[in-house]
Design a protein around this motif. Structure first.
Motif, PDB file in Angstrom:
ATOM      1  N   ASP A   1       0.848  -1.180   0.000  1.00 53.05           N
ATOM      2  CA  ASP A   1       0.000   0.000   0.000  1.00 53.05           C
ATOM      3  C   ASP A   1       0.889   1.238   0.000  1.00 53.05           C
ATOM      4  OD1 ASP A   1      -2.379   1.527   0.175  1.00 53.05           O
ATOM      5  OD2 ASP A   1      -2.040   1.753   2.334  1.00 53.05           O
ATOM      6  N   ALA A   2       0.852   1.996  -1.087  1.00 51.81           N
ATOM      7  CA  ALA A   2       1.764   3.123  -1.261  1.00 51.81           C
ATOM      8  C   ALA A   2       1.551   4.201  -0.205  1.00 51.81           C
ATOM      9  CB  ALA A   2       1.591   3.715  -2.664  1.00 51.81           C
ATOM     10  N   GLY A   3       0.314   4.434   0.204  1.00 54.94           N
ATOM     11  CA  GLY A   3       0.038   5.466   1.201  1.00 54.94           C
ATOM     12  C   GLY A   3       0.650   5.149   2.553  1.00 54.94           C
ATOM     13  N   LEU A   4       0.471   3.932   3.032  1.00 52.58           N
ATOM     14  CA  LEU A   4       1.052   3.545   4.317  1.00 52.58           C
ATOM     15  C   LEU A   4       2.572   3.557   4.274  1.00 52.58           C
ATOM     16  CD1 LEU A   4      -1.179   0.600   5.602  1.00 52.58           C
ATOM     17  CD2 LEU A   4      -0.840   2.822   6.661  1.00 52.58           C
ATOM     18  N   ILE A   5       3.138   3.086   3.192  1.00 48.25           N
ATOM     19  CA  ILE A   5       4.593   3.067   3.081  1.00 48.25           C
ATOM     20  C   ILE A   5       5.134   4.491   3.023  1.00 48.25           C
ATOM     21  CG2 ILE A   5       6.536   2.374   1.620  1.00 48.25           C
ATOM     22  CD1 ILE A   5       4.901  -0.113   0.868  1.00 48.25           C
ATOM     23  N   ALA A   6       4.470   5.386   2.296  1.00 51.68           N
ATOM     24  CA  ALA A   6       4.929   6.776   2.200  1.00 51.68           C
ATOM     25  C   ALA A   6       4.870   7.472   3.560  1.00 51.68           C
ATOM     26  CB  ALA A   6       4.091   7.531   1.166  1.00 51.68           C
ATOM     27  N   ILE A   7       3.762   7.305   4.281  1.00 53.74           N
ATOM     28  CA  ILE A   7       3.655   7.915   5.611  1.00 53.74           C
ATOM     29  C   ILE A   7       4.689   7.295   6.552  1.00 53.74           C
ATOM     30  CG2 ILE A   7       2.154   8.177   7.617  1.00 53.74           C
ATOM     31  CD1 ILE A   7      -0.203   8.303   5.636  1.00 53.74           C
ATOM     32  N   GLY A   8       4.883   5.985   6.457  1.00 55.89           N
ATOM     33  CA  GLY A   8       5.896   5.328   7.269  1.00 55.89           C
ATOM     34  C   GLY A   8       7.294   5.850   6.987  1.00 55.89           C
ATOM     35  N   ASN A   9       7.605   6.102   5.702  1.00 55.33           N
ATOM     36  CA  ASN A   9       8.914   6.663   5.349  1.00 55.33           C
ATOM     37  C   ASN A   9       9.105   8.049   5.964  1.00 55.33           C
ATOM     38  OD1 ASN A   9      10.020   4.586   3.839  1.00 55.33           O
ATOM     39  ND2 ASN A   9       9.048   5.263   1.950  1.00 55.33           N
ATOM     40  N   ILE A  10       8.082   8.872   5.884  1.00 52.87           N
ATOM     41  CA  ILE A  10       8.175  10.215   6.454  1.00 52.87           C
ATOM     42  C   ILE A  10       8.413  10.138   7.959  1.00 52.87           C
ATOM     43  CG2 ILE A  10       6.871  12.325   6.947  1.00 52.87           C
ATOM     44  CD1 ILE A  10       5.480  11.896   4.223  1.00 52.87           C
ATOM     45  N   LEU A  11       7.639   9.294   8.637  1.00 47.77           N
ATOM     46  CA  LEU A  11       7.787   9.170  10.088  1.00 47.77           C
ATOM     47  C   LEU A  11       9.136   8.552  10.458  1.00 47.77           C
ATOM     48  CD1 LEU A  11       4.209   8.031  11.129  1.00 47.77           C
ATOM     49  CD2 LEU A  11       5.243  10.286  11.390  1.00 47.77           C
ATOM     50  N   LEU A  12       9.591   7.573   9.720  1.00 50.26           N
ATOM     51  CA  LEU A  12      10.869   6.940  10.014  1.00 50.26           C
ATOM     52  C   LEU A  12      12.020   7.929   9.862  1.00 50.26           C
ATOM     53  CD1 LEU A  12      11.987   4.098  10.746  1.00 50.26           C
ATOM     54  CD2 LEU A  12      12.408   3.788   8.323  1.00 50.26           C
TER      55      LEU A  12
ATOM     56  N   GLY B   1      24.505   5.410  -1.425  1.00 54.57           N
ATOM     57  CA  GLY B   1      23.428   4.763  -0.680  1.00 54.57           C
ATOM     58  C   GLY B   1      22.345   5.750  -0.283  1.00 54.57           C
ATOM     59  N   ALA B   2      22.752   6.955   0.116  1.00 52.42           N
ATOM     60  CA  ALA B   2      21.777   7.983   0.493  1.00 52.42           C
ATOM     61  C   ALA B   2      20.941   8.398  -0.714  1.00 52.42           C
ATOM     62  CB  ALA B   2      22.486   9.195   1.085  1.00 52.42           C
ATOM     63  N   ILE B   3      21.579   8.533  -1.862  1.00 52.78           N
ATOM     64  CA  ILE B   3      20.845   8.901  -3.073  1.00 52.78           C
ATOM     65  C   ILE B   3      19.835   7.807  -3.424  1.00 52.78           C
ATOM     66  CG2 ILE B   3      21.078   9.237  -5.572  1.00 52.78           C
ATOM     67  CD1 ILE B   3      23.724  10.715  -4.957  1.00 52.78           C
ATOM     68  N   CYS B   4      20.265   6.558  -3.385  1.00 51.65           N
ATOM     69  CA  CYS B   4      19.340   5.455  -3.690  1.00 51.65           C
ATOM     70  C   CYS B   4      18.192   5.419  -2.695  1.00 51.65           C
ATOM     71  CB  CYS B   4      20.074   4.121  -3.673  1.00 51.65           C
ATOM     72  SG  CYS B   4      21.065   3.831  -5.130  1.00 51.65           S
ATOM     73  N   PHE B   5      18.491   5.618  -1.413  1.00 50.49           N
ATOM     74  CA  PHE B   5      17.447   5.573  -0.403  1.00 50.49           C
ATOM     75  C   PHE B   5      16.414   6.673  -0.653  1.00 50.49           C
ATOM     76  CE2 PHE B   5      15.675   6.761   3.732  1.00 50.49           C
ATOM     77  CZ  PHE B   5      15.141   5.546   4.110  1.00 50.49           C
ATOM     78  N   PHE B   6      16.853   7.897  -0.859  1.00 51.79           N
ATOM     79  CA  PHE B   6      15.907   8.994  -1.041  1.00 51.79           C
ATOM     80  C   PHE B   6      15.212   8.944  -2.401  1.00 51.79           C
ATOM     81  CE2 PHE B   6      18.518  10.846   2.406  1.00 51.79           C
ATOM     82  CZ  PHE B   6      17.498  10.961   3.338  1.00 51.79           C
ATOM     83  N   VAL B   7      15.865   8.406  -3.428  1.00 53.23           N
ATOM     84  CA  VAL B   7      15.186   8.188  -4.707  1.00 53.23           C
ATOM     85  C   VAL B   7      14.098   7.137  -4.536  1.00 53.23           C
ATOM     86  CG1 VAL B   7      15.494   7.229  -7.035  1.00 53.23           C
ATOM     87  CG2 VAL B   7      17.034   8.998  -6.205  1.00 53.23           C
ATOM     88  N   GLY B   8      14.389   6.099  -3.759  1.00 49.32           N
ATOM     89  CA  GLY B   8      13.375   5.079  -3.472  1.00 49.32           C
ATOM     90  C   GLY B   8      12.183   5.660  -2.740  1.00 49.32           C
ATOM     91  N   VAL B   9      12.430   6.552  -1.790  1.00 50.75           N
ATOM     92  CA  VAL B   9      11.326   7.228  -1.090  1.00 50.75           C
ATOM     93  C   VAL B   9      10.496   8.030  -2.080  1.00 50.75           C
ATOM     94  CG1 VAL B   9      10.783   9.004   0.626  1.00 50.75           C
ATOM     95  CG2 VAL B   9      12.492   7.273   1.147  1.00 50.75           C
ATOM     96  N   ALA B  10      11.166   8.750  -2.985  1.00 48.12           N
ATOM     97  CA  ALA B  10      10.446   9.545  -3.983  1.00 48.12           C
ATOM     98  C   ALA B  10       9.633   8.651  -4.920  1.00 48.12           C
ATOM     99  CB  ALA B  10      11.435  10.391  -4.788  1.00 48.12           C
ATOM    100  N   VAL B  11      10.167   7.501  -5.286  1.00 47.73           N
ATOM    101  CA  VAL B  11       9.441   6.584  -6.162  1.00 47.73           C
ATOM    102  C   VAL B  11       8.203   6.035  -5.448  1.00 47.73           C
ATOM    103  CG1 VAL B  11       9.607   4.353  -7.355  1.00 47.73           C
ATOM    104  CG2 VAL B  11      11.442   6.014  -7.580  1.00 47.73           C
ATOM    105  N   VAL B  12       8.316   5.779  -4.134  1.00 43.61           N
ATOM    106  CA  VAL B  12       7.138   5.351  -3.372  1.00 43.61           C
ATOM    107  C   VAL B  12       6.088   6.459  -3.377  1.00 43.61           C
ATOM    108  CG1 VAL B  12       6.294   4.793  -1.057  1.00 43.61           C
ATOM    109  CG2 VAL B  12       8.331   3.680  -1.928  1.00 43.61           C
ATOM    110  N   PHE B  13       6.517   7.706  -3.244  1.00 43.49           N
ATOM    111  CA  PHE B  13       5.576   8.832  -3.287  1.00 43.49           C
ATOM    112  C   PHE B  13       4.877   8.939  -4.636  1.00 43.49           C
ATOM    113  CE2 PHE B  13       8.050  11.426   0.085  1.00 43.49           C
ATOM    114  CZ  PHE B  13       7.441  10.697   1.093  1.00 43.49           C
ATOM    115  N   LEU B  14       5.537   8.463  -5.678  1.00 45.74           N
ATOM    116  CA  LEU B  14       4.952   8.500  -7.021  1.00 45.74           C
ATOM    117  C   LEU B  14       4.084   7.279  -7.315  1.00 45.74           C
ATOM    118  CD1 LEU B  14       8.036   9.861  -8.987  1.00 45.74           C
ATOM    119  CD2 LEU B  14       5.972  11.114  -8.311  1.00 45.74           C
ATOM    120  N   LYS B  15       3.732   6.518  -6.269  1.00 48.27           N
ATOM    121  CA  LYS B  15       2.817   5.374  -6.332  1.00 48.27           C
ATOM    122  C   LYS B  15       3.392   4.166  -7.065  1.00 48.27           C
ATOM    123  CE  LYS B  15      -0.636   7.579  -4.370  1.00 48.27           C
ATOM    124  NZ  LYS B  15      -1.188   7.236  -3.107  1.00 48.27           N
ATOM    125  N   TRP B  16       4.689   3.960  -6.931  1.00 43.26           N
ATOM    126  CA  TRP B  16       5.347   2.760  -7.418  1.00 43.26           C
ATOM    127  C   TRP B  16       6.012   2.085  -6.215  1.00 43.26           C
ATOM    128  CZ3 TRP B  16       6.228   1.351 -12.731  1.00 43.26           C
ATOM    129  CH2 TRP B  16       5.566   2.184 -13.628  1.00 43.26           C
TER     130      TRP B  16
END
Length: 139
Positions: free
Chosen positions: A31-42, A67-82
């Motif tokens: 679920d993209a919404g739960l994962i996105a909110i979880g990323n923000i809180l984490l 690693g930081a770039i990959c991590f934050f790009v992954g967060v952005a991709v989750v925000f884009l509903k992937w």
């Protein structure tokens, strides 16, 4: 034992709640919404726990920048509903960010009753030692 400030206590609680939301998001078929909110809180909880300067220094170290770039790009991709692709990119970044800590984690886990017995099994011990051989172990 440890002197933890109120901000650090709140940061730890927020980060833990973010981890729970990410886990629930994965259980509910990514679920993209739960994962996105979880990323923000984490991330927010981690910043509150460690402080903005220490967090910035950790992510800005030369060897941790990919690693930081990959991590934050992954967060952005989750925000884009992937969420599946985003979580895979985040996982790759997470492994690159925290690879130095894995030997310490393994040495702690080997001292636990049930998990230690499994990790100290002859075939698995060799495999785990080979995987974590890139960093130094405290034991």
């Amino acid at each position: 034992m440890w002197d933890i400030s109120e901000t650090q206590k709140i940061g730890a609680a927020v980060a833990a709640f973010g981890g729970v939301l990410i886990f629930l998001g994965v259980l509910l078929f990514f679920d993209a919404g739960l994962i996105a909110i979880g990323n923000i809180l984490l991330i927010g909880g981690g910043v509150a726990f460690h402080g903005i300067n220490n967090t910035g220094r950790f992510f800005a170290q030369r060897r941790r920048i990919p690693g930081a770039i990959c991590f934050f790009v992954g967060v952005a991709v989750v925000f884009l509903k992937w969420p599946i692709i985003g979580m895979l990119i985040e996982l790759f970044g997470f492994i690159n960010l925290f690879a130095d800590f894995f030997p310490y984690l393994i040495s702690i886990l080997r001292r636990l009753p049930l998990i230690g017995t499994i990790l100290n099994a002859p075939g698995l011990r060799t495999l785990v030692d080979r995987i974590t051989s890139g960093a130094t172990s405290p034991v």
